[in-house]
Design a protein around this motif. Structure first.
Motif, PDB file in Angstrom:
ATOM      1  N   VAL A  61      34.169  16.276  63.174  1.00 21.94           N
ATOM      2  CA  VAL A  61      34.202  17.680  62.769  1.00 21.94           C
ATOM      3  C   VAL A  61      35.270  17.908  61.690  1.00 21.94           C
ATOM      4  O   VAL A  61      35.007  18.566  60.686  1.00 21.94           O
ATOM      5  N   CYS A  62      36.432  17.359  61.871  1.00 24.18           N
ATOM      6  CA  CYS A  62      37.524  17.564  60.914  1.00 24.18           C
ATOM      7  C   CYS A  62      37.622  16.471  59.851  1.00 24.18           C
ATOM      8  O   CYS A  62      38.178  16.702  58.785  1.00 24.18           O
ATOM      9  N   GLY A  67      38.196  16.208  50.873  1.00 20.47           N
ATOM     10  CA  GLY A  67      39.547  16.609  51.267  1.00 20.47           C
ATOM     11  C   GLY A  67      40.357  15.441  51.755  1.00 20.47           C
ATOM     12  O   GLY A  67      39.858  14.344  51.984  1.00 20.47           O
ATOM     13  N   GLU A  68      41.623  15.705  51.927  1.00 17.27           N
ATOM     14  CA  GLU A  68      42.564  14.654  52.322  1.00 17.27           C
ATOM     15  C   GLU A  68      42.251  14.078  53.697  1.00 17.27           C
ATOM     16  O   GLU A  68      42.400  12.891  53.927  1.00 17.27           O
ATOM     17  N   ALA A  69      41.801  14.911  54.628  1.00 25.81           N
ATOM     18  CA  ALA A  69      41.538  14.446  55.986  1.00 25.81           C
ATOM     19  C   ALA A  69      40.138  13.863  56.140  1.00 25.81           C
ATOM     20  O   ALA A  69      39.828  13.259  57.153  1.00 25.81           O
ATOM     21  N   GLY A  70      39.265  14.040  55.139  1.00 28.92           N
ATOM     22  CA  GLY A  70      37.880  13.620  55.256  1.00 28.92           C
ATOM     23  C   GLY A  70      37.651  12.176  54.874  1.00 28.92           C
ATOM     24  O   GLY A  70      37.481  11.848  53.711  1.00 28.92           O
ATOM     25  N   PHE A  71      37.631  11.282  55.852  1.00 23.67           N
ATOM     26  CA  PHE A  71      37.351   9.877  55.566  1.00 23.67           C
ATOM     27  C   PHE A  71      35.980   9.456  56.066  1.00 23.67           C
ATOM     28  O   PHE A  71      35.545   8.330  55.823  1.00 23.67           O
ATOM     29  N   LEU A  72      35.266  10.357  56.740  1.00 21.32           N
ATOM     30  CA  LEU A  72      33.931  10.053  57.249  1.00 21.32           C
ATOM     31  C   LEU A  72      32.877  10.792  56.431  1.00 21.32           C
ATOM     32  O   LEU A  72      33.116  11.906  55.963  1.00 21.32           O
ATOM     33  N   GLN A  73      31.726  10.186  56.311  1.00 20.90           N
ATOM     34  CA  GLN A  73      30.604  10.816  55.631  1.00 20.90           C
ATOM     35  C   GLN A  73      30.070  11.958  56.503  1.00 20.90           C
ATOM     36  O   GLN A  73      30.028  11.837  57.730  1.00 20.90           O
ATOM     37  N   PRO A  74      29.652  13.048  55.874  1.00 20.68           N
ATOM     38  CA  PRO A  74      29.048  14.122  56.667  1.00 20.68           C
ATOM     39  C   PRO A  74      27.726  13.631  57.281  1.00 20.68           C
ATOM     40  O   PRO A  74      27.000  12.859  56.655  1.00 20.68           O
ATOM     41  N   LEU A  75      27.451  14.066  58.486  1.00 17.50           N
ATOM     42  CA  LEU A  75      26.165  13.742  59.112  1.00 17.50           C
ATOM     43  C   LEU A  75      25.071  14.579  58.463  1.00 17.50           C
ATOM     44  O   LEU A  75      25.290  15.751  58.152  1.00 17.50           O
ATOM     45  N   GLY A  78      20.797  17.534  61.669  1.00 20.63           N
ATOM     46  CA  GLY A  78      20.019  17.032  62.798  1.00 20.63           C
ATOM     47  C   GLY A  78      20.307  15.586  63.180  1.00 20.63           C
ATOM     48  O   GLY A  78      19.834  15.106  64.202  1.00 20.63           O
ATOM     49  N   ALA A  79      21.089  14.872  62.369  1.00 18.43           N
ATOM     50  CA  ALA A  79      21.401  13.464  62.667  1.00 18.43           C
ATOM     51  C   ALA A  79      22.460  13.372  63.757  1.00 18.43           C
ATOM     52  O   ALA A  79      23.345  14.221  63.860  1.00 18.43           O
ATOM     53  N   THR A  80      22.365  12.335  64.561  1.00 18.29           N
ATOM     54  CA  THR A  80      23.357  12.096  65.609  1.00 18.29           C
ATOM     55  C   THR A  80      24.254  10.913  65.293  1.00 18.29           C
ATOM     56  O   THR A  80      25.191  10.629  66.032  1.00 18.29           O
ATOM     57  N   THR A  81      23.953  10.221  64.206  1.00 16.49           N
ATOM     58  CA  THR A  81      24.778   9.110  63.753  1.00 16.49           C
ATOM     59  C   THR A  81      24.560   8.922  62.250  1.00 16.49           C
ATOM     60  O   THR A  81      23.786   9.637  61.639  1.00 16.49           O
ATOM     61  N   TRP A  82      25.254   7.952  61.675  1.00 15.43           N
ATOM     62  CA  TRP A  82      25.173   7.707  60.240  1.00 15.43           C
ATOM     63  C   TRP A  82      24.149   6.618  59.934  1.00 15.43           C
ATOM     64  O   TRP A  82      23.952   5.704  60.748  1.00 15.43           O
ATOM     65  N   ASN A  83      23.548   6.692  58.750  1.00 10.31           N
ATOM     66  CA  ASN A  83      22.665   5.603  58.318  1.00 10.31           C
ATOM     67  C   ASN A  83      23.533   4.445  57.821  1.00 10.31           C
ATOM     68  O   ASN A  83      24.761   4.562  57.755  1.00 10.31           O
ATOM     69  N   ASP A  84      22.898   3.338  57.430  1.00 10.67           N
ATOM     70  CA  ASP A  84      23.647   2.137  57.052  1.00 10.67           C
ATOM     71  C   ASP A  84      24.530   2.370  55.823  1.00 10.67           C
ATOM     72  O   ASP A  84      25.678   1.934  55.797  1.00 10.67           O
ATOM     73  N   GLU A  85      24.004   3.076  54.830  1.00  7.70           N
ATOM     74  CA  GLU A  85      24.792   3.345  53.621  1.00  7.70           C
ATOM     75  C   GLU A  85      26.023   4.196  53.950  1.00  7.70           C
ATOM     76  O   GLU A  85      27.133   3.908  53.494  1.00  7.70           O
ATOM     77  N   SER A  87      27.452   4.399  56.877  1.00 15.11           N
ATOM     78  CA  SER A  87      28.330   3.572  57.711  1.00 15.11           C
ATOM     79  C   SER A  87      29.193   2.659  56.851  1.00 15.11           C
ATOM     80  O   SER A  87      30.366   2.452  57.144  1.00 15.11           O
ATOM     81  N   ARG A  88      28.616   2.115  55.796  1.00 17.48           N
ATOM     82  CA  ARG A  88      29.396   1.250  54.900  1.00 17.48           C
ATOM     83  C   ARG A  88      30.499   2.047  54.203  1.00 17.48           C
ATOM     84  O   ARG A  88      31.614   1.559  54.025  1.00 17.48           O
ATOM     85  N   LYS A  89      30.198   3.282  53.826  1.00 19.38           N
ATOM     86  CA  LYS A  89      31.220   4.134  53.212  1.00 19.38           C
ATOM     87  C   LYS A  89      32.298   4.488  54.229  1.00 19.38           C
ATOM     88  O   LYS A  89      33.486   4.505  53.909  1.00 19.38           O
ATOM     89  N   ASN A  90      31.891   4.781  55.462  1.00 14.02           N
ATOM     90  CA  ASN A  90      32.858   5.065  56.527  1.00 14.02           C
ATOM     91  C   ASN A  90      33.755   3.856  56.777  1.00 14.02           C
ATOM     92  O   ASN A  90      34.961   3.989  56.952  1.00 14.02           O
TER      93      ASN A  90
END
Length: 154
Positions: A61-62, A67-75, A78-85, A87-90
């Motif tokens: 969520v955060c 932004g500075e705190a955003g190191f994860l890709q947005p979902l 309706g997605a419950t997880t990340w796709n492979d691309e 995930s590689r960025k994460n």
């Protein structure tokens, strides 16, 4: 006198080393021995970022988006997880928050950890982990110390 002082200091240092957290003792002497495994990250670490912990907001969520705190890709909607691309960025972004082989020198682990358990002093999302024995904390630590999806590492 100096020899006695040095001897006492050495004994105290050893006692402190034995009494400090289990993760410190598990850290390899050479940081270069640990490598970060993408498959372990994808299958074990990313679910920790999605997990709802009682009393806390999910990490995603955060920490998604810019932004500075955003190191994860947005979902995706309706997605419950990340796709492979994604995930590689994460993986790439989260890898910058760790020191391979040294969980307790890795911001990904110390930032959400209770200070009394070895964490740092500030995290807006609260203390996701009150102890280093927390199973999700251990999952992150295992990744940092080189555990692989195939079970090897460390």
């Amino acid at each position: 006198m100096r020899i006695v002082f040095c001897g006492v200091a050495a004994v105290i240092a050893q006692l402190f080393a034995f009494s400090s957290g289990a993760l410190v003792a598990q850290q390899p002497s050479s940081v270069s021995k640990a490598t970060l495994d993408f498959e372990y990250f994808k299958t074990q670490v990313q679910p920790v970022f999605l997990m709802k912990r009682t009393g806390y907001t999910r990490c995603v969520v955060c920490h998604s988006g810019g932004g500075e705190a955003g190191f994860l890709q947005p979902l995706a909607p309706g997605a419950t997880t990340w796709n492979d691309e994604q995930s590689r960025k994460n993986f790439k972004a989260a890898s910058r928050l760790v020191m391979p082989g040294q969980p307790m020198k890795s911001r990904l682990l110390t930032h959400p950890l209770e200070p009394a358990a070895g964490g740092d002093e500030f995290h807006n999302g609260g203390r996701q982990f009150t102890t280093q024995d927390d199973p999700q904390f251990q999952t992150l630590a295992n990744w940092v110390t080189g555990k692989t999806a195939g079970g090897s590492g460390r």
